[in-house]
Design a protein around this motif. Structure first.
Motif, short mmCIF file in Angstrom:
data_model
loop_
_atom_site.label_atom_id
_atom_site.label_comp_id
_atom_site.label_asym_id
_atom_site.label_seq_id
_atom_site.Cartn_x
_atom_site.Cartn_y
_atom_site.Cartn_z
N VAL A 232 0.83 -1.20 0.00
CA VAL A 232 0.00 0.00 0.00
C VAL A 232 0.87 1.25 0.00
CG1 VAL A 232 -1.91 -1.15 1.20
CG2 VAL A 232 -0.19 0.12 2.53
N VAL A 233 0.35 2.31 -0.61
CA VAL A 233 0.97 3.63 -0.47
C VAL A 233 0.58 4.14 0.92
CG1 VAL A 233 1.03 5.99 -1.31
CG2 VAL A 233 0.90 4.09 -2.93
N ALA A 234 1.55 4.60 1.68
CA ALA A 234 1.30 5.01 3.06
C ALA A 234 1.60 6.49 3.25
CB ALA A 234 2.17 4.18 4.01
N VAL A 235 0.72 7.16 3.98
CA VAL A 235 0.95 8.55 4.39
C VAL A 235 0.78 8.60 5.90
CG1 VAL A 235 0.21 10.95 4.16
CG2 VAL A 235 0.01 9.39 2.20
N ALA A 236 1.76 9.18 6.58
CA ALA A 236 1.70 9.25 8.05
C ALA A 236 2.02 10.66 8.53
CB ALA A 236 2.70 8.27 8.66
N ALA A 237 1.32 11.08 9.56
CA ALA A 237 1.56 12.38 10.18
C ALA A 237 1.49 12.21 11.69
CB ALA A 237 0.54 13.41 9.71
N ALA A 238 2.31 12.96 12.42
CA ALA A 238 2.32 12.86 13.88
C ALA A 238 2.51 14.24 14.50
CB ALA A 238 3.43 11.92 14.34
N ASN A 239 1.74 14.51 15.55
CA ASN A 239 1.98 15.76 16.29
C ASN A 239 2.61 15.44 17.64
OD1 ASN A 239 -0.13 14.96 18.03
ND2 ASN A 239 -0.92 17.02 18.19
N SER A 240 3.05 16.44 18.33
CA SER A 240 3.76 16.25 19.60
C SER A 240 3.73 17.57 20.37
CB SER A 240 5.19 15.77 19.33
OG SER A 240 5.89 16.65 18.48
N PRO A 241 4.33 17.61 21.56
CA PRO A 241 4.24 18.82 22.38
C PRO A 241 4.87 20.05 21.75
CG PRO A 241 4.87 16.96 23.72
CD PRO A 241 4.93 16.50 22.29
N GLU A 242 4.61 21.17 22.37
CA GLU A 242 5.01 22.48 21.84
C GLU A 242 6.51 22.70 21.98
OE1 GLU A 242 0.85 22.85 23.73
OE2 GLU A 242 2.73 21.80 24.11
N PHE A 243 7.23 22.47 20.88
CA PHE A 243 8.67 22.72 20.83
C PHE A 243 9.05 23.70 19.72
CE2 PHE A 243 8.57 18.24 22.45
CZ PHE A 243 9.06 18.51 23.72
N VAL A 244 8.14 23.94 18.78
CA VAL A 244 8.46 24.66 17.55
C VAL A 244 7.63 25.94 17.44
CG1 VAL A 244 8.53 24.52 15.02
CG2 VAL A 244 9.02 22.48 16.41
N ALA A 245 8.30 27.05 17.17
CA ALA A 245 7.61 28.33 16.99
C ALA A 245 7.22 28.49 15.52
CB ALA A 245 8.52 29.48 17.40
N ALA A 246 6.08 29.13 15.28
CA ALA A 246 5.63 29.35 13.90
C ALA A 246 6.50 30.39 13.19
CB ALA A 246 4.17 29.79 13.89
N ALA A 247 7.15 31.25 13.95
CA ALA A 247 8.05 32.27 13.38
C ALA A 247 8.96 32.78 14.49
CB ALA A 247 7.25 33.43 12.77
N ALA A 248 10.03 33.47 14.12
CA ALA A 248 10.98 34.01 15.09
C ALA A 248 10.26 34.93 16.08
CB ALA A 248 12.08 34.79 14.38
N GLY A 249 10.54 34.74 17.37
CA GLY A 249 9.91 35.57 18.39
C GLY A 249 8.61 35.02 18.92
N GLY A 250 8.04 34.02 18.23
CA GLY A 250 6.79 33.42 18.69
C GLY A 250 7.05 32.34 19.73
N PRO B 236 6.54 28.57 21.36
CA PRO B 236 6.34 27.26 20.74
C PRO B 236 4.86 26.87 20.71
CG PRO B 236 8.12 27.17 22.34
CD PRO B 236 7.42 28.49 22.54
N VAL B 237 4.40 26.40 19.56
CA VAL B 237 3.02 25.94 19.41
C VAL B 237 2.94 24.56 18.76
CG1 VAL B 237 1.85 28.17 19.41
CG2 VAL B 237 2.84 27.32 17.29
#
Length: 358
Positions: A157-175, A177-178
């Motif tokens: 099968v063709v597989a697509v996977a996505a995973a989320n996790s706790p807030e470590f990454v900012a959407a932009a500089a100065g923001g 983590p979300v």
């Protein structure tokens, strides 16, 4: 559910402790010993033998590929310990082509394998071409997503996977983590082996930052911020009140947002904006999509192989995604050993012998 087994500990006893190199900061560990000692360490912190063995296999698989989602997870073994009240995953909301897996605080790796295998099985057994299975209610890392999509692709099968996790990454500089590092992976049946693409939507994976800290190395420029919102190359600054950056500016932030919705809001896990923090809620999510190509087109593996070969042959310096990881894994399997950072290997050995610090 989680009880330490004597068998793994005694089985590991046949290996002599490795001699560690003070000059390189790494030690070459036999692959079987890495599996055995890591399993023993995981049992020592509370996992049963089956769950420990599965997690060790996934981490060593990543290490074989040179992926930073590998044994670095054992640098802070308390993070990998089972949550209070953990139980086996249970399937909910099931239909012939979909399901939700309640991980019941079992390991993220076990939750992901359960969901990935179920998604592939449903696609293959259905008259239609597609299935989707999500997982929620886990609070340990699922590790290298490539492991799961390759596992699915090898079933056709063709597989697509996505995973989320706790807030470590900012959407932009100065923001603040979300996002999590919010990886996205695709596995495609092809010849002579599956095509696998696995990427974090962050500029560097969390365990890449932890690995840099463990090795005493600086981070690449532009991948992290300090607590003042300014760029930093100090892993400690990024981890202590700072944030990881998304890759590629607004494009990476956009992909990370998509993963947050697909693997967070749609999986049953903690929803950003509705909880104080995903980390404290201990409820992270995965979504796996399986597509049966034979329901849509004939001879798909040959056609996918043709596309990949044409791209590879289009220039003298073209590298197919996943190619370097595959070459690294083949070389390390031939040699029979893995290079493991000294601090991480010491942590594994200490944990296998003593468990968590009281």
């Amino acid at each position: 559910m989680w009880s330490r087994s004597v068998s793994t500990i005694s089985r590991c006893g046949k290996y002599a402790q490795r001699s560690l190199s003070a000059t390189t900061g790494t030690v070459n560990v036999p692959i079987e010993e890495a599996l055995c000692k890591t399993s023993a360490a995981l049992e020592a912190i509370g996992w049963d033998a089956s769950s420990a063995s599965l997690q060790a296999d996934i981490m060593v698989h990543a290490e074989l590929c040179g992926n930073n989602q590998g044994l670095v997870k054992m640098y802070q073994p308390e993070v990998m310990a089972p949550a209070d009240g953990a139980a086996s995953p249970a399937v909910e909301r099931e239909t012939p082509t979909s399901a939700v897996v309640n991980a019941n605080q079992s390991p993220g790796m076990l939750a992901a394998v359960t969901a990935a295998d179920l998604a592939a099985a449903k696609a293959l057994s259905s008259s239609g071409p597609i299935s989707i299975v999500s997982a929620y209610n886990t609070s340990t890392s699922s590790g290298q997503l490539a492991y799961y999509v390759e596992r699915m692709a090898r079933r056709g099968v063709v597989a697509v996977a996505a995973a989320n996790s706790p807030e470590f990454v900012a959407a932009a500089a100065g923001g603040k983590p979300v996002f999590g590092t919010n990886p996205l992976a695709i596995g495609v049946p092809s010849q002579p082996h599956p095509f696998v693409f696995d990427m974090a939507t962050s500029a560097i994976a969390l365990f890449g930052v932890l690995s840099a800290k463990a090795k005493g190395e600086m981070l690449p420029v532009g991948v992290a911020f300090g607590k003042d919102g300014k760029e930093t190359t100090d892993a400690n600054e990024a981890l202590e009140g700072g944030a990881i950056a998304t890759f590629g500016g607004h494009k990476g932030a956009g992909l990370s947002l998509c993963v947050e919705i697909l693997a967070g809001a749609m999986s049953g896990s903690a929803v950003l904006g509705e909880v104080e923090s995903k980390k404290s809620t201990k409820n992270w999510g995965h979504t796996f999509i399986a597509i049966k190509p034979d329901a849509l087109v004939d001879d798909f593996e040959r056609k996918s192989a043709s596309v990949i070969a044409a791209v590879k042959d289009s220039g003298g310096n073209i590298r197919i995604p996943g190619e370097r990881s595959m070459i690294t894994a083949i070389k390390r399997k031939e040699e029979g050993t893995l290079p493991v950072p000294e601090t991480i290997w010491n942590s594994i050995l200490h944990t296998a012998e003593h468990g968590l610090a009281k």
